[in-house]
Design an enzyme around this catalytic site. Sequence first.
Site, PDB file in Angstrom:
ATOM      1  N   THR A  71       0.816  -1.213   0.000  1.00 36.72           N
ATOM      2  CA  THR A  71       0.000   0.000   0.000  1.00 36.72           C
ATOM      3  C   THR A  71       0.848   1.261   0.000  1.00 36.72           C
ATOM      4  O   THR A  71       0.457   2.277  -0.584  1.00 36.72           O
ATOM      5  CB  THR A  71      -0.950  -0.001   1.219  1.00 36.72           C
ATOM      6  OG1 THR A  71      -1.761  -1.163   1.176  1.00 36.72           O
ATOM      7  CG2 THR A  71      -1.842   1.226   1.229  1.00 36.72           C
TER       8      THR A  71
ATOM      9  N   THR B 209       1.325  -4.586   4.223  1.00 34.56           N
ATOM     10  CA  THR B 209       1.041  -4.940   5.612  1.00 34.56           C
ATOM     11  C   THR B 209       0.448  -6.339   5.782  1.00 34.56           C
ATOM     12  O   THR B 209       0.543  -6.922   6.862  1.00 34.56           O
ATOM     13  CB  THR B 209       0.073  -3.915   6.242  1.00 34.56           C
ATOM     14  OG1 THR B 209      -1.137  -3.884   5.480  1.00 34.56           O
ATOM     15  CG2 THR B 209       0.701  -2.530   6.261  1.00 34.56           C
TER      16      THR B 209
END
Length: 328
Positions: A14, A88
Amino acid sequence: MSALRIAVLGTGGTIASRLDQYGAAQPVDPVSELVVGLDLGEVVVEARDLFVKDSSALTTADQALIVGEVAAALADPAVDGVVVTHGTDTAEETAYLLDLVHTDDRPVVLTGAQRPADAPDADGPRNLRDALRVAADPAARRLGVLVAFDGLVLAARGTRKVHTHQTAAFAQPDGGALGRVVDGRLVLDGVPAHREHLEDDLLEIASVRVDIAAVYPGVDGTALRAFADAGARGVVLVATGAGNANPAIVAAVADLTRQGVVVGLTTRVDTGPVAGIYGGGGGGADLVAAGAVPLGTLRAGQGRILLLALLAALGDAERVRAALPAYL
């Protein structure tokens, strides 16, 4: 004071993502662009991408590549530390794999983001700046592999993603953070527990299969036996409570153990160690008697990484079973 050199290895995630025409985040930014404009003081950054992927799509071979490239970066004595940008979703697994083989005093720090790079409140720049500051901080030496996220600094072992979208994405449910980043400096509240290490030659790890099986009311041994039939050399059993199941699972664990498959025992509960407390109907004591090895406070993701690494390094199931407690 001479400038500190930090190698930054990008893998996507991200932190490198932007929204496409459909509103979905896609990793597209090279890591060299992510460091532009960051206030780094005396830190000199050498950035390059290993690949640009969503971390949910990573393979074991990708993770082994990251391990090898971190070691290659640290082979240069002029490098003072390494930062890895990472998605993540699976950062806790990659961080722990790195930590299992990282014996250098210099810090390795993973970071990422929960919001895309083009979000008005993007958290990636702060996280990356903090990670770079930590990697350059003398206080981070000899702490092993770290995760820097949302102002916290966490030891790789035991760190888990604890929220799907909030910026405070990572925590150490069974130990707490090692420290914080305050005004660009690492403030330590503790040190990591003693860590055993493996050789960093994990070339065989991509050929090792380790799966994860869940326990729930009414479950039988179908999944466990299917994994073994598919070639799994290890299975992490995500049990209930302190590490409990039922008689059907106990029987399947005994079958897998006889076949030379290592069964690691963890739990779906957020905190606390697994233990062979209950017996007589498929409890933890029965699972351990059938051959399951408790994984302490490690949960499924990092437990699987430990089995992968030990199987790649040691090969023989009995050697792996005997070695496991030293890493917990």
